[in-house]
Design an enzyme around this catalytic site. Structure first.
Site, PDB file in Angstrom:
ATOM      1  N   THR A  65       0.714  -1.331   0.141  1.00 15.12           N
ATOM      2  CA  THR A  65      -0.038  -0.176  -0.019  1.00 15.12           C
ATOM      3  C   THR A  65       0.861   1.364  -0.160  1.00 15.12           C
ATOM      4  O   THR A  65       0.562   2.228  -0.719  1.00 15.12           O
ATOM      5  CB  THR A  65      -1.057  -0.073   1.323  1.00 15.12           C
ATOM      6  OG1 THR A  65      -1.898  -1.044   1.318  1.00 15.12           O
ATOM      7  CG2 THR A  65      -1.653   1.317   1.118  1.00 15.12           C
ATOM      8  N   TYR A 103      -8.081   0.596  -4.283  1.00 19.42           N
ATOM      9  CA  TYR A 103      -6.757   0.996  -4.828  1.00 19.42           C
ATOM     10  C   TYR A 103      -6.036  -0.413  -5.368  1.00 19.42           C
ATOM     11  O   TYR A 103      -6.085  -1.334  -5.035  1.00 19.42           O
ATOM     12  CB  TYR A 103      -5.982   1.680  -3.790  1.00 19.42           C
ATOM     13  CG  TYR A 103      -5.254   0.798  -2.772  1.00 19.42           C
ATOM     14  CD1 TYR A 103      -4.048   0.271  -2.525  1.00 19.42           C
ATOM     15  CD2 TYR A 103      -6.227   0.711  -1.540  1.00 19.42           C
ATOM     16  CE1 TYR A 103      -3.789  -0.239  -1.696  1.00 19.42           C
ATOM     17  CE2 TYR A 103      -6.004   0.135  -0.523  1.00 19.42           C
ATOM     18  CZ  TYR A 103      -4.771  -0.676  -0.450  1.00 19.42           C
ATOM     19  OH  TYR A 103      -4.312  -1.229   0.480  1.00 19.42           O
ATOM     20  N   SER A 113       1.349  -7.483  -0.491  1.00 17.88           N
ATOM     21  CA  SER A 113       1.980  -8.385   0.399  1.00 17.88           C
ATOM     22  C   SER A 113       1.376  -9.775   0.756  1.00 17.88           C
ATOM     23  O   SER A 113       1.929 -10.758   1.188  1.00 17.88           O
ATOM     24  CB  SER A 113       2.286  -7.773   2.145  1.00 17.88           C
ATOM     25  OG  SER A 113       1.244  -7.638   2.696  1.00 17.88           O
ATOM     26  N   THR A 133       1.613  -4.099   4.703  1.00 14.81           N
ATOM     27  CA  THR A 133       1.059  -4.397   5.915  1.00 14.81           C
ATOM     28  C   THR A 133       0.283  -5.800   6.323  1.00 14.81           C
ATOM     29  O   THR A 133       0.580  -6.274   7.548  1.00 14.81           O
ATOM     30  CB  THR A 133       0.282  -3.344   6.511  1.00 14.81           C
ATOM     31  OG1 THR A 133      -1.153  -3.304   5.936  1.00 14.81           O
ATOM     32  CG2 THR A 133       0.794  -1.744   6.436  1.00 14.81           C
ATOM     33  N   ASP A 134      -0.162  -6.461   5.281  1.00 12.86           N
ATOM     34  CA  ASP A 134      -1.013  -7.534   5.505  1.00 12.86           C
ATOM     35  C   ASP A 134      -0.094  -8.580   5.803  1.00 12.86           C
ATOM     36  O   ASP A 134      -0.304  -9.457   7.007  1.00 12.86           O
ATOM     37  CB  ASP A 134      -1.782  -8.159   4.255  1.00 12.86           C
ATOM     38  CG  ASP A 134      -2.952  -7.313   3.775  1.00 12.86           C
ATOM     39  OD1 ASP A 134      -3.335  -6.531   4.561  1.00 12.86           O
ATOM     40  OD2 ASP A 134      -3.405  -7.550   2.901  1.00 12.86           O
ATOM     41  N   LYS A 173      -0.299  -6.885  13.138  1.00 11.30           N
ATOM     42  CA  LYS A 173      -1.250  -5.931  12.689  1.00 11.30           C
ATOM     43  C   LYS A 173      -2.686  -6.101  13.326  1.00 11.30           C
ATOM     44  O   LYS A 173      -3.159  -7.352  13.323  1.00 11.30           O
ATOM     45  CB  LYS A 173      -1.584  -6.243  11.177  1.00 11.30           C
ATOM     46  CG  LYS A 173      -2.209  -5.284  10.453  1.00 11.30           C
ATOM     47  CD  LYS A 173      -2.521  -5.264   9.007  1.00 11.30           C
ATOM     48  CE  LYS A 173      -3.314  -4.283   8.285  1.00 11.30           C
ATOM     49  NZ  LYS A 173      -3.276  -4.404   6.572  1.00 11.30           N
ATOM     50  N   GLU A 210      -0.177 -26.658  29.461  1.00  5.90           N
ATOM     51  CA  GLU A 210      -0.945 -27.111  30.347  1.00  5.90           C
ATOM     52  C   GLU A 210      -0.714 -28.597  30.538  1.00  5.90           C
ATOM     53  O   GLU A 210       0.328 -29.377  29.832  1.00  5.90           O
ATOM     54  CB  GLU A 210      -2.420 -27.354  29.606  1.00  5.90           C
ATOM     55  CG  GLU A 210      -2.445 -27.984  28.139  1.00  5.90           C
ATOM     56  CD  GLU A 210      -3.833 -27.793  27.480  1.00  5.90           C
ATOM     57  OE1 GLU A 210      -4.450 -26.904  27.789  1.00  5.90           O
ATOM     58  OE2 GLU A 210      -4.223 -28.624  26.712  1.00  5.90           O
TER      59      GLU A 210
END
Length: 332
Positions: free
Chosen positions: A19, A32, A65, A98-99, A171, A288
């Site tokens: 982006t 976009y 990405s 950013t993904d 993110k 656990e």
């Protein structure tokens, strides 16, 4: 002062798209296309700001990405190693969508030495949008990469005036520039603006070599996302490819329906590595009592996507015993 201390720093900029170099064709349009501006054009725009740094650009890719994977990772890793061995280069900036920025950052953090600043930067709005954040984020990233104090901290991610460590960065918003990324368990490790940079604490990996070798081939590790009422049959549909490992994005603290757990125990007996992570945004997944007899791994502070990256690197490195894998997930 020595020449090294008085000259402008040289920053190698490795561009992958996203982006930050996307275009919508309208300042108010939501849709976009990512990866529309090449690195030479981008650095020409940056030059207008007169930053106190020399920038050398290399186009690795120019894509969203969501399409970044082993081929781009390998090219990026090689270009970073080359820049790190070049005495003329003081720091590296990577432009990235950013993904999946957190996955690329974490993979590089695991497989590169911590000797020079390496900074990943992106944007939440395309370059021609009203209020585009890309240029400010980039200028901030250059400031961080130019600072000798950024070395010894591993790979860093810069977004919205915050500096995050690769292991922590995630993110958390699909849109907007207000805290689109956060760090967990550590929050920001520094704050940066085009005019100033402040670190919160000292470097923790100073002089450290790469923790793992970069994989020559990436093993397939699926993520099993748990939902209410899920049955073991879904596990059967995911596992015919016979992967070496699987990450469970469990509910709560890495929990799953008993039928799913029992089926995964069966596969674990045949060598499948099972990591329990959580679909919850923040929180630790501790071991656990059943993990020891089941042979499962607790993801600790890593979310499912980062757990997948670490498990791929571990498997590629020949690390298959549960104790050694757990130790890697426990490491800060």
């Amino acid at each position: 002062m020595s020449e090294k201390n008085t000259k402008q720093p040289t920053i190698r900029v490795l561009a992958t798209g996203g982006t930050i170099v996307g275009m919508a064709g309208s300042a108010t349009r939501h849709e976009y296309l990512p990866g529309q501006i090449g690195i030479d054009d981008w650095l020409g725009r940056v030059a207008e700001f007169g930053l106190p740094a020399q920038m050398l650009g290399t186009q690795i890719a120019n894509i969203g990405s969501e399409d970044i994977g082993p081929a781009v990772w390998t090219a990026l890793h090689g270009a970073i190693l080359e820049a790190m061995t070049d005495d003329a280069v003081d720091g590296i900036v990577i432009t990235h969508g950013t993904d999946t920025a957190e996955e690329t950052a974490f993979l590089l953090d695991l497989t590169l030495p911590a000797r020079k600043p390496i900074v990943i930067v992106g944007a939440m709005r395309p370059a021609d949008a009203v209020g585009s954040d890309g240029m400010r984020n980039f200028v901030n990233a250059v400031r961080v990469a130019s600072d000798p104090g950024a070395s010894g901290r591993g790979v860093l991610l810069v977004m919205g005036d915050r500096v995050l460590a690769a292991r922590d960065a995630r993110k958390v918003r699909t849109r907007g520039t207000d805290d689109a990324f956060r760090g967990f368990p550590r929050g920001s490790i520094g704050l940066v603006t085009p005019a100033a940079l402040e670190w919160f604490g000292n470097p923790w990996r100073e002089g450290e070599d790469a923790r793992y070798a970069y994989p020559t081939a990436m093993p397939e590790v699926p993520i099993l996302y748990i939902g209410a009422g899920m049955t073991a049959e879904l596990v059967d549909r995911i596992l015919p490819a016979n992967p070496s490992g699987i990450v469970v994005a469990g509910v709560g603290e890495g929990n799953m329906p008993n039928a799913v757990r029992e089926r995964l125990i069966e596969h674990r007996k045949n060598g499948l590595i099972v990591v329990r992570a959580s679909r919850v945004d923040e929180g630790l997944v501790d071991r656990e009592p059943e993990d020891d007899p089941n042979g499962f791994i607790a993801a600790r502070a890593l979310n499912p996507q980062k757990s997948r990256v670490l498990l791929m690197v571990l498997i590629a490195s020949g690390i298959a015993d549960a104790a050694s894998i757990q130790k890697a997930f426990d490491q800060p």
